[in-house]
Design an enzyme around this catalytic site. Structure first.
Site, PDB file in Angstrom:
ATOM      1  N   SER A 162       0.832  -1.194   0.000  1.00 56.09           N
ATOM      2  CA  SER A 162       0.000   0.000   0.000  1.00 56.09           C
ATOM      3  C   SER A 162       0.877   1.259   0.000  1.00 56.09           C
ATOM      4  O   SER A 162       1.646   1.482  -0.928  1.00 56.09           O
ATOM      5  CB  SER A 162      -0.974  -0.043   1.177  1.00 56.09           C
ATOM      6  N   ASP A 257     -10.205  -3.714  -5.167  1.00 55.89           N
ATOM      7  CA  ASP A 257      -9.428  -2.671  -4.523  1.00 55.89           C
ATOM      8  C   ASP A 257      -9.475  -1.422  -5.396  1.00 55.89           C
ATOM      9  O   ASP A 257      -9.224  -1.508  -6.609  1.00 55.89           O
ATOM     10  CB  ASP A 257      -7.979  -3.158  -4.369  1.00 55.89           C
ATOM     11  N   HIS A 287      -8.076  -5.041  -0.386  1.00 57.98           N
ATOM     12  CA  HIS A 287      -6.918  -4.270   0.066  1.00 57.98           C
ATOM     13  C   HIS A 287      -6.561  -4.630   1.507  1.00 57.98           C
ATOM     14  O   HIS A 287      -7.428  -4.790   2.355  1.00 57.98           O
ATOM     15  CB  HIS A 287      -7.237  -2.770  -0.018  1.00 57.98           C
TER      16      HIS A 287
END
Length: 328
Positions: A162, A257, A287
């Protein structure tokens, strides 16, 4: 091409149960104020007991290593056997939360699967420290690791999930532009890479899949100083003048996501610039699923996949270095 709505897969069963659980908790706690400190404490928790995660490793060392302005906490995960490289791992959390504890188990597994020493680094967080503070800290950590990498076999890679995937990609740009250190690989799990540039998945998965578009906008407000930052290559690498000459990338998006198309689009841009980029998307994932590896099988599989690709990249780097020495 998108599948017809009637034929699209849904997130996996464990992901659906988790989202239902979290939606219920959010509804029950909607009227309870939460400070940033309480949010960080809640989200910097391991998903599996830390002592058990570390059992398969030779050692886990608590360190303090350079940041841009001070020594910062870090953890070094050393596997058994001959160590063949070093990985700088940067945690996700929107540049706002998470830390060494939340990603402890991930780093344990990544060290074991890769056969490399994994350095997990606690960079400064926003909004107290806005862009480019995290970048400056991670660059200082990379320089430190480059000076120590001989202890772990020599080759270096960067990795993250991320926001940490963003930082790994940014460090790859900086290492190229500064003339080093040479990186054997960049491993990016569901990275944030596009900043102000829109992609269809931000709308397709805008809500209902753990990370929402609204939450992404909140993270951006915490991290960026100005709207112009959202087109800066050190925040949004897709805006770099050139993506040529970057280390090989292994990119692992989540299927459901808002960031999905950023991962696949960045891989296409790297290939168009003459680089190497391999993408592996595990079905039914959302995610943040790496942090849920203790009960989501695809989380374990994704860490194992990334670790094995790191192992192969380090082996290739060592062979290449050996060939160069023999020619000289």
């Amino acid at each position: 091409m998108d599948q017809p709505a009637s034929r699209r897969r849904r997130p996996g069963l464990m992901a659906r149960l988790l989202m239902r659980h979290l939606n219920g908790r959010a509804t029950r706690r909607a009227e309870r104020p939460r400070t940033l400190d309480t949010l960080r404490r809640a989200l910097d928790q391991p998903c599996f007991p830390q002592a058990l995660s570390a059992l398969p490793l030779r050692r886990v060392l608590a360190l303090r290593i350079p940041g841009a302005t001070e020594l910062r906490p870090a953890r070094l995960y050393v596997p058994h056997g001959r160590v063949r490289g070093a990985v700088l791992f940067m945690h996700g959390g929107g540049f706002v939360h998470c830390g060494l504890n939340s990603h402890h188990g991930i780093c344990c597994r990544l060290a074991r699967e890769s056969g490399a020493a994994v350095l997990s680094y606690d960079y400064r967080l926003a909004p107290e420290h806005r862009f480019p503070a995290a970048v400056e800290d991670c660059l200082a950590a990379l320089d430190w690791l480059a000076g120590e990498a001989w202890r772990w076999g020599g080759p270096i890679a960067v990795a993250g999930d991320s926001a940490g995937g963003n930082l790994a990609a940014v460090l790859s740009l900086l290492a190229r532009d500064r003339g080093g250190p040479d990186l054997a690989m960049q491993l990016l799990y569901y990275p944030s890479l596009y900043g102000a540039r829109d992609v269809p998945s931000r709308h397709r998965y805008a809500e209902g899949y753990m990370l929402t578009t609204r939450l992404m906008e909140w993270y951006a407000l915490q991290y960026a100083r100005t709207p112009e930052d959202l087109t800066h290559p050190l925040l949004a690498p897709i805006f770099a003048d050139s993506l040529a000459g970057l280390p090989p990338a292994v990119i692992v998006p989540a299927e459901y996501d808002p960031l999905h198309d950023e991962a696949t689009g960045y891989a296409e841009a790297l290939r168009a610039a003459g680089g190497q980029a391999d993408v592996r998307c595990f079905p039914g994932t959302i995610h943040g699923y790496l942090n849920l590896y203790s009960f989501m099988p695809w989380g374990k599989a994704a860490i194992r996949f990334g670790g094995r690709r790191l192992r192969a990249a380090f082996a290739a780097s060592v062979r290449s270095a050996g060939s160069s020495r023999s020619r000289n």
